[in-house]
Design an enzyme around this catalytic site. Structure first.
Site, short mmCIF file in Angstrom:
data_model
loop_
_atom_site.label_atom_id
_atom_site.label_comp_id
_atom_site.label_asym_id
_atom_site.label_seq_id
_atom_site.Cartn_x
_atom_site.Cartn_y
_atom_site.Cartn_z
N CYS A 34 0.83 -1.20 0.00
CA CYS A 34 0.00 0.00 0.00
C CYS A 34 0.87 1.25 0.00
CB CYS A 34 -0.95 0.01 1.19
SG CYS A 34 -0.11 0.04 2.78
N ASP A 36 2.29 2.63 2.55
CA ASP A 36 2.20 3.40 3.80
C ASP A 36 3.44 3.18 4.66
OD1 ASP A 36 -0.20 4.18 2.88
OD2 ASP A 36 -1.41 2.98 4.25
N CYS A 59 -2.82 5.37 5.79
CA CYS A 59 -4.27 5.41 5.76
C CYS A 59 -4.82 5.72 7.16
CB CYS A 59 -4.80 4.07 5.28
SG CYS A 59 -4.56 2.79 6.51
N CYS A 103 -2.73 -2.84 8.52
CA CYS A 103 -2.38 -1.51 9.02
C CYS A 103 -1.98 -1.61 10.49
CB CYS A 103 -3.56 -0.56 8.87
SG CYS A 103 -4.41 -0.70 7.29
FE1 FES Z 1 -1.66 0.13 4.29
FE2 FES Z 1 -3.42 1.01 5.93
S1 FES Z 1 -3.71 0.66 3.82
S2 FES Z 1 -1.34 0.74 6.31
#
Ligand code: FES
Length: 145
Positions: A34, A36, A59, A103
């Protein structure tokens, strides 16, 4: 409703956002899928986590889980902090949708990476702590970059 009230609360008003200068330990992890990233700073004195701050480029669930995770480890011993898994953080938030579980894993990994950094700097061993995965991810830019 997809997110619990607690998740929304920690997302809208995240606790312990920021950084600690000369932190005892810093951990940064990322999720290559993702994109992040999360960074956790720990201030440790006499085996106690005196202060903790985090930064997340991620996110809403990543913000909420890191906020909750920092609240849960503050004031705890290193050994107590080691027991705070992503499951415990999710439970404290009254759950997360299944697609958002990773996450909360990021929050656990960032915390453990920061503890690892602390252990390395002080030449100590923390029982049960594994070295962080040197993931292939972007880094959070420093302020002066
Ligand atoms: Fe990857 Fe939340 S979508 S940490």
């Amino acid at each position: 409703m997809m997110y619990s009230k607690k998740v929304m609360d920690h997302f809208m008003n995240p606790r312990n956002v920021g950084e600690i200068e000369n932190a005892s330990g810093v951990g940064e992890v990322g999720n290559a899928k993702c994109g992040d990233i999360m960074k956790i700073y720990l201030d440790i004195e006499d085996n106690i986590i005196k202060d903790v701050k985090f930064k997340t480029f991620g996110c809403g669930a990543a913000v909420a889980t890191s906020s909750m995770a920092t609240e849960m480890v503050k004031g705890k011993t290193i050994q107590e902090a080691m027991k705070i898994t992503n499951k415990a953080v999710m439970e404290a938030l009254d759950g997360l949708p299944p697609v958002k579980v990773h996450c909360s894993v990021l929050a656990e990994e960032a915390l453990q990476a920061a503890l690892w950094d602390y252990a390395q700097k002080n030449g100590i061993e923390i029982e049960g702590l594994k070295p962080p995965k040197s993931g292939d991810h972007h880094h959070i830019p420093e302020n002066d970059e």
